[in-house]
Motif scaffolding. Structure first.
Motif, PDB file in Angstrom:
ATOM      1  N   GLN A  73       0.633  -1.210   0.093  1.00  0.00           N
ATOM      2  CA  GLN A  73      -0.146   0.038  -0.064  1.00  0.00           C
ATOM      3  C   GLN A  73       0.863   1.381   0.038  1.00  0.00           C
ATOM      4  N   GLN A  74       2.213   1.110   0.652  1.00  0.00           N
ATOM      5  CA  GLN A  74       2.800   2.440   0.881  1.00  0.00           C
ATOM      6  C   GLN A  74       3.953   2.705  -0.366  1.00  0.00           C
ATOM      7  N   ASP A  75       4.201   1.604  -0.556  1.00  0.00           N
ATOM      8  CA  ASP A  75       5.336   1.647  -1.650  1.00  0.00           C
ATOM      9  C   ASP A  75       5.274   0.325  -2.425  1.00  0.00           C
ATOM     10  N   LEU A  76       4.443   0.322  -3.513  1.00  0.00           N
ATOM     11  CA  LEU A  76       4.218  -0.433  -4.389  1.00  0.00           C
ATOM     12  C   LEU A  76       5.462  -0.475  -5.672  1.00  0.00           C
ATOM     13  N   ALA A  77       5.949   0.579  -5.845  1.00  0.00           N
ATOM     14  CA  ALA A  77       7.410   0.844  -6.940  1.00  0.00           C
ATOM     15  C   ALA A  77       8.263   0.210  -6.024  1.00  0.00           C
ATOM     16  N   GLY A  78       8.517   0.378  -4.724  1.00  0.00           N
ATOM     17  CA  GLY A  78       9.462  -0.154  -4.308  1.00  0.00           C
ATOM     18  C   GLY A  78       9.529  -1.821  -4.303  1.00  0.00           C
ATOM     19  N   VAL A  79       8.456  -2.358  -4.075  1.00  0.00           N
ATOM     20  CA  VAL A  79       8.176  -3.798  -3.838  1.00  0.00           C
ATOM     21  C   VAL A  79       8.361  -4.265  -5.112  1.00  0.00           C
ATOM     22  N   THR A  80       7.948  -3.713  -6.234  1.00  0.00           N
ATOM     23  CA  THR A  80       8.146  -4.210  -7.754  1.00  0.00           C
ATOM     24  C   THR A  80       9.703  -4.121  -8.051  1.00  0.00           C
ATOM     25  N   LYS A  81      10.417  -3.131  -7.712  1.00  0.00           N
ATOM     26  CA  LYS A  81      11.837  -2.905  -8.152  1.00  0.00           C
ATOM     27  C   LYS A  81      12.511  -4.235  -7.320  1.00  0.00           C
ATOM     28  N   LEU A  82      12.285  -4.317  -6.016  1.00  0.00           N
ATOM     29  CA  LEU A  82      12.925  -5.245  -5.095  1.00  0.00           C
ATOM     30  C   LEU A  82      12.728  -6.926  -5.798  1.00  0.00           C
ATOM     31  N   LEU A  83      11.506  -7.053  -6.262  1.00  0.00           N
ATOM     32  CA  LEU A  83      11.268  -8.484  -6.947  1.00  0.00           C
ATOM     33  C   LEU A  83      11.643  -8.487  -8.379  1.00  0.00           C
ATOM     34  N   ALA A  84      11.041  -7.555  -9.104  1.00  0.00           N
ATOM     35  CA  ALA A  84      11.467  -7.747 -10.723  1.00  0.00           C
ATOM     36  C   ALA A  84      12.303  -6.824 -11.366  1.00  0.00           C
ATOM     37  N   GLY A  85      12.619  -6.031 -10.328  1.00  0.00           N
ATOM     38  CA  GLY A  85      14.062  -5.260 -10.782  1.00  0.00           C
ATOM     39  C   GLY A  85      13.553  -4.037 -11.752  1.00  0.00           C
ATOM     40  N   ASP A  86      14.610  -3.353 -12.519  1.00  0.00           N
ATOM     41  CA  ASP A  86      14.407  -2.422 -13.319  1.00  0.00           C
ATOM     42  C   ASP A  86      15.349  -2.509 -14.482  1.00  0.00           C
ATOM     43  N   ASP A  87      15.599  -1.428 -15.349  1.00  0.00           N
ATOM     44  CA  ASP A  87      16.524  -1.259 -16.463  1.00  0.00           C
ATOM     45  C   ASP A  87      17.886  -1.517 -15.750  1.00  0.00           C
ATOM     46  N   SER A  88      18.173  -1.119 -14.550  1.00  0.00           N
ATOM     47  CA  SER A  88      19.469  -0.902 -13.947  1.00  0.00           C
ATOM     48  C   SER A  88      19.659  -1.842 -12.991  1.00  0.00           C
ATOM     49  N   THR A  89      18.716  -2.567 -12.325  1.00  0.00           N
ATOM     50  CA  THR A  89      18.789  -3.436 -11.079  1.00  0.00           C
ATOM     51  C   THR A  89      18.140  -4.687 -11.337  1.00  0.00           C
ATOM     52  N   GLU A  90      18.774  -5.827 -11.244  1.00  0.00           N
ATOM     53  CA  GLU A  90      18.502  -7.189 -11.087  1.00  0.00           C
ATOM     54  C   GLU A  90      17.481  -7.628  -9.803  1.00  0.00           C
ATOM     55  N   GLY A  91      16.243  -7.741  -9.987  1.00  0.00           N
ATOM     56  CA  GLY A  91      15.373  -8.186  -9.141  1.00  0.00           C
ATOM     57  C   GLY A  91      15.547  -9.437  -8.349  1.00  0.00           C
ATOM     58  N   ILE A  92      15.158  -9.471  -6.967  1.00  0.00           N
ATOM     59  CA  ILE A  92      15.637 -10.936  -6.613  1.00  0.00           C
ATOM     60  C   ILE A  92      14.895 -12.338  -7.373  1.00  0.00           C
ATOM     61  N   ALA A  93      13.476 -11.818  -7.815  1.00  0.00           N
ATOM     62  CA  ALA A  93      12.967 -13.106  -8.366  1.00  0.00           C
ATOM     63  C   ALA A  93      13.660 -13.146  -9.807  1.00  0.00           C
ATOM     64  N   THR A  94      14.334 -12.153 -10.319  1.00  0.00           N
ATOM     65  CA  THR A  94      14.847 -12.229 -11.628  1.00  0.00           C
ATOM     66  C   THR A  94      16.288 -13.115 -11.324  1.00  0.00           C
ATOM     67  N   ARG A  95      16.940 -12.912 -10.044  1.00  0.00           N
ATOM     68  CA  ARG A  95      17.935 -13.825 -10.042  1.00  0.00           C
ATOM     69  C   ARG A  95      17.490 -15.063  -9.716  1.00  0.00           C
ATOM     70  N   PHE A  96      16.587 -15.385  -8.818  1.00  0.00           N
ATOM     71  CA  PHE A  96      16.086 -16.801  -8.830  1.00  0.00           C
ATOM     72  C   PHE A  96      15.498 -17.421 -10.113  1.00  0.00           C
ATOM     73  N   LYS A  97      14.966 -16.637 -11.228  1.00  0.00           N
ATOM     74  CA  LYS A  97      14.594 -17.297 -12.104  1.00  0.00           C
ATOM     75  C   LYS A  97      15.606 -17.706 -13.039  1.00  0.00           C
ATOM     76  N   ASN A  98      16.830 -16.872 -13.299  1.00  0.00           N
ATOM     77  CA  ASN A  98      17.737 -17.067 -13.968  1.00  0.00           C
ATOM     78  C   ASN A  98      18.604 -18.239 -13.759  1.00  0.00           C
ATOM     79  N   TYR A  99      19.037 -18.350 -12.353  1.00  0.00           N
ATOM     80  CA  TYR A  99      19.538 -19.550 -11.811  1.00  0.00           C
ATOM     81  C   TYR A  99      18.604 -20.617 -11.726  1.00  0.00           C
ATOM     82  N   LEU A 100      17.272 -20.749 -11.748  1.00  0.00           N
ATOM     83  CA  LEU A 100      16.655 -22.281 -11.757  1.00  0.00           C
ATOM     84  C   LEU A 100      16.402 -22.528 -13.168  1.00  0.00           C
ATOM     85  N   GLU A 101      16.247 -21.502 -14.159  1.00  0.00           N
ATOM     86  CA  GLU A 101      16.271 -21.978 -15.483  1.00  0.00           C
ATOM     87  C   GLU A 101      17.606 -22.590 -16.078  1.00  0.00           C
TER      88      GLU A 101
END
Length: 538
Positions: free
Chosen positions: A432-460
């Motif tokens: 509710q307070q920082d959806l953009a921050g939640v999104t960046k933490l998990l999915a990242g952005d153009d300059s940052t690899e999110g945690i979910a992205t790290r997991f995804k690349n490794y598991l693939e």
């Protein structure tokens, strides 16, 4: 294997002895079978673990998507008039939607005829005009002058209109139905096919397929000489009309012949006068298709907050940004409320599914270790599993740059066994307070690899069918199992021969002992006879 009767001569339990000897010699096969069972069990366990990782990956796929982490939920005041789908980029808010008209194609229907296959139409052409397109001429000749033929000719023209035939159950049940292909595009059907009843102006023009077919009605024919010819029969052909005119030539001065009209049909040719009009009724020839429109072509029409919006489809994707409306029913004056907001529950459920799948993976790895309460699993000591566990834990705790830097800020906390728990209140507040921050933490952005992205690349990488960790292990286990199966097969063949050899040897022993027993009996009997003889001589 040959038949043997063990022990008859020797008293030995030959079968039992052979079985015991073979059991001893089968020990290597038993060890190989145990090895095979072990490898198959490891393969099954690895497949189970790989399935868990792939399930984990499917959960992570959604977290690695900005669209999933910003999902919207659309709620309708009534579902009677349309359904709705909200994309992640939909603008939150309240809307008032009125469905005025549904988009629809034109539908037109002809009068009915008694027989859809009867070639009772005249010859000529139909002219189909669709919207602003150029008219399309459709030829009706002696091959297609039935209702079925006309339907096929229209469909073959591919002019933007589809023809079909319905049966309405009346005395003349077969009706031609034309349906437009494009919404909001109308069409018309013109024709120059001749008629068979009423004022048949085409008698001297032509377009009649069979001069002997009795398709015309009975009645009066008015000639330019002022005379009238009466067709007393209810059904007449061109030949009948010609004969009736010629029967009165002496009075009227008019004669008639039937000739080729130059277009594959027939017509009347008159000398000495012309036909002014006719009044024929009751003919069985079919009149040219005359259409009645039962449904007009029109665009979809809705009002959103009082603004008129039109569409060529009943699915409107751009009326409201990020919202797709599928119209089902129109009712002018009835307004349906539409509320669009962030779907917090869907976002939280995705994050909680991630936690659940992560815990399943770690619990499986832990279950392979020996504890005071239970024995070790089949994969105990497997370095690959422990490496995966350490790598996942490392990625889980590595912070990123942003307003929310770690999963702990979403309410996640690690337990003594390495699994995670999540605090719903903390997670809700973060969304509710920082959806953009939640999104960046998990999915990242153009300059940052999110945690979910790290997991995804490794598991693939580790679950890849060709180069992944499990692919190589499956191939190794499969190779070992095949090698063991071949060894067992070779040993079984050798043991089968060995068993036969043992039985043959014991059978030979029985035969030898049997011969010796017979000789012993013979010698005994001889000795007894000598003894008796000696006693007698004394």
């Amino acid at each position: 294997m040959s038949i043997s009767f063990g022990g008859l001569a020797t008293g030995l339990d030959t079968t039992s002895l052979v079985e015991q000897l073979m059991a001893a010699e089968r020990q290597p096969i038993t060890r190989l079978e145990n090895d095979k069972t072990y490898f198959n069990a490891r393969s099954a366990a690895l497949s189970q673990f790989e399935g868990m990782l792939e399930g984990f990956l499917s959960k992570i796929d959604k977290l690695d998507s900005e669209e999933s982490l910003q999902a919207k939920k659309a709620t309708l005041g009534s579902e009677d008039f349309f359904s709705v789908t909200a994309e992640s980029d939909a603008a939150a808010g309240n809307y008032q939607v009125e469905v005025v008209d549904l988009a629809q194609v034109q539908k037109s229907v002809s009068l009915g005829v008694a027989d859809k296959a009867a070639q009772n139409f005249g010859l000529g052409s139909l002219t189909l005009t669709v919207g602003e397109s150029d008219p399309v001429a459709i030829t009706i000749d002696a091959d297609n002058n039935s209702l079925e033929g006309i339907m096929a000719a229209i469909n073959e023209a591919d002019a933007g209109v589809t023809a079909s035939i319905i049966n309405d159950g009346t005395d003349n049940p077969y009706r031609l139905v034309l349906t437009g292909e494009d919404i909001a595009t109308g069409f018309t059907l013109g024709t120059d096919l001749p008629t068979f009843n009423g004022d048949v102006a085409g008698l001297t023009v032509g377009g009649y397929a069979d001069q002997a077919a009795k398709l015309f009605g009975g009645g009066a024919i008015s000639l330019s000489t002022g005379h009238h010819i009466t067709l007393s029969s209810a059904s007449n052909s061109l030949d009948d009309i010609r004969a009736a005119i010629n029967a009165e030539t002496a009075t009227t001065g008019v004669s008639a012949t039937v000739e080729d009209d130059g277009n594959g049909g027939f017509r009347l040719a008159l000398a000495g006068g012309t036909i002014d009009s006719t009044a024929l009724t009751g003919g069985s020839g079919y009149e040219a298709p005359s259409l009645t429109t039962t449904q007009n072509a029109q665009q979809a029409h809705i009002r959103v907050d009082g603004i008129d919006i039109y569409s060529d489809s009943n699915t409107l994707d751009e009326a409201i940004s990020g919202i797709s409306l599928d119209l089902a029913k129109a009712e002018t004056g009835t307004v349906t409320s539409l509320n669009v907001k962030l779907d917090e529950d869907a976002i939280k459920n995705q994050i909680k599914s991630f936690v659940s799948s992560y815990n399943n993976v770690l619990s499986f790895v832990s279950s392979q270790s020996k504890t005071e309460e239970k024995g070790a699993g089949i994969l105990v000591g497997d370095a690959g599993l422990n490496n995966i566990k350490r790598r996942l834990q490392s990625m889980l705790t590595t912070p990123i740059d942003g307003s929310i830097t770690s999963l702990s800020q979403l309410g996640m906390e690690s337990q003594n066994d390495g699994t995670l728990v999540i605090d719903d209140a903390t997670l809700t507040e973060a969304i509710q307070q920082d959806l953009a921050g939640v999104t960046k933490l998990l999915a990242g952005d153009d300059s940052t690899e999110g945690i979910a992205t790290r997991f995804k690349n490794y598991l693939e990488d580790i679950t890849d069918d060709t180069d992944g960790l499990f692919s190589g292990r499956r191939d190794s286990i499969s190779s070992n199992v095949k090698r063991i199966e071949k060894s067992i097969e070779r040993m079984e063949m050798r043991l089968e021969k060995r068993e036969q050899t043992l039985y043959d040897q014991f059978n030979a022993l029985e035969q030898l002992v049997s011969v010796m027993n017979a000789q012993s009996d013979y010698i005994g009997k001889q000795m007894t006879a000598l003894e008796n003889l000696w006693s007698y001589n004394k």
